[in-house]
Design a protein around this motif. Structure first.
Motif, PDB file in Angstrom:
ATOM      1  N   ASN A   1      60.232  37.683  74.686  1.00  0.00           N
ATOM      2  CA  ASN A   1      59.954  36.538  73.817  1.00  0.00           C
ATOM      3  C   ASN A   1      60.329  35.207  74.459  1.00  0.00           C
ATOM      4  O   ASN A   1      60.141  34.160  73.838  1.00  0.00           O
ATOM      5  CB  ASN A   1      60.687  36.691  72.478  1.00  0.00           C
ATOM      6  N   HIS A   2      60.892  35.245  75.657  1.00  0.00           N
ATOM      7  CA  HIS A   2      61.296  34.026  76.370  1.00  0.00           C
ATOM      8  C   HIS A   2      62.238  33.181  75.507  1.00  0.00           C
ATOM      9  O   HIS A   2      62.073  31.967  75.385  1.00  0.00           O
ATOM     10  CB  HIS A   2      60.066  33.199  76.793  1.00  0.00           C
ATOM     11  N   ARG A   3      63.251  33.855  74.915  1.00  0.00           N
ATOM     12  CA  ARG A   3      64.180  33.178  74.016  1.00  0.00           C
ATOM     13  C   ARG A   3      65.599  33.721  74.196  1.00  0.00           C
ATOM     14  O   ARG A   3      65.793  34.856  74.633  1.00  0.00           O
ATOM     15  CB  ARG A   3      63.776  33.374  72.560  1.00  0.00           C
ATOM     16  N   ILE A   4      66.565  32.913  73.809  1.00  0.00           N
ATOM     17  CA  ILE A   4      67.963  33.338  73.718  1.00  0.00           C
ATOM     18  C   ILE A   4      68.260  33.470  72.233  1.00  0.00           C
ATOM     19  O   ILE A   4      68.056  32.522  71.465  1.00  0.00           O
ATOM     20  CB  ILE A   4      68.926  32.321  74.377  1.00  0.00           C
ATOM     21  N   ARG A   5      68.761  34.640  71.833  1.00  0.00           N
ATOM     22  CA  ARG A   5      68.979  34.930  70.417  1.00  0.00           C
ATOM     23  C   ARG A   5      70.459  35.159  70.153  1.00  0.00           C
ATOM     24  O   ARG A   5      71.207  35.588  71.028  1.00  0.00           O
ATOM     25  CB  ARG A   5      68.203  36.189  70.013  1.00  0.00           C
TER      26      ARG A   5
END
Length: 139
Positions: A111-115
């Motif tokens: 998702n090309h994200r930091i969660r």
């Protein structure tokens, strides 16, 4: 509690006073008396003595005392959605760390994200817009 992590030629060895587990690169976690199948374990961290494992589209906790695995967040289907527990969706989560407040910080690669996963299980997005690339926003 899990206290020792070591990279081996075939995966990752994890040890506690009660259990010795081997997280292999072919996708399983096993130990005497317990067999938990994981599809693609990549990231590991230790939180409150338990092992946290990122796997395919989910985040698991493996207890040090009993060696039992449970899903903290995500599930079997990939995607993107913030939410609580299995209502949240991940797509190939990789790295995971524990911050000073007990939150899990997860690199959601697909998702090309930091969660962030709060101690209560709420998943939120800290950074990333869902598109691969680099953009310096001046922060």
């Amino acid at each position: 509690s899990f206290t020792d992590l070591a990279r081996t030629g075939s995966g990752l060895s994890v040890a506690s006073s009660a259990h010795s587990l081997k997280v292999s690169e072919i996708g399983d976690v096993s130990e005497t008396g317990v067999s938990t199948r994981l599809y693609h374990p990549v990231g590991v961290a230790i939180k409150d003595g338990d092992l946290i494992v990122t796997d395919n589209h989910s985040i698991h906790r493996i207890t040090a005392n009993e060696g039992k695995a449970s899903v903290i967040a995500g599930g079997t289907e990939g995607g993107f959605r913030d939410g609580v527990g299995s209502d949240a969706l991940f797509d190939e989560p990789h790295g995971v760390i524990v911050d000073g407040s007990g939150n899990l910080i997860v690199c959601d690669l697909g998702n090309h994200r930091i969660r962030k996963i709060s101690p209560e299980g709420m998943v939120s997005t800290l950074a990333g817009c869902g598109t691969a690339g680099f953009k310096d926003d001046g922060v």
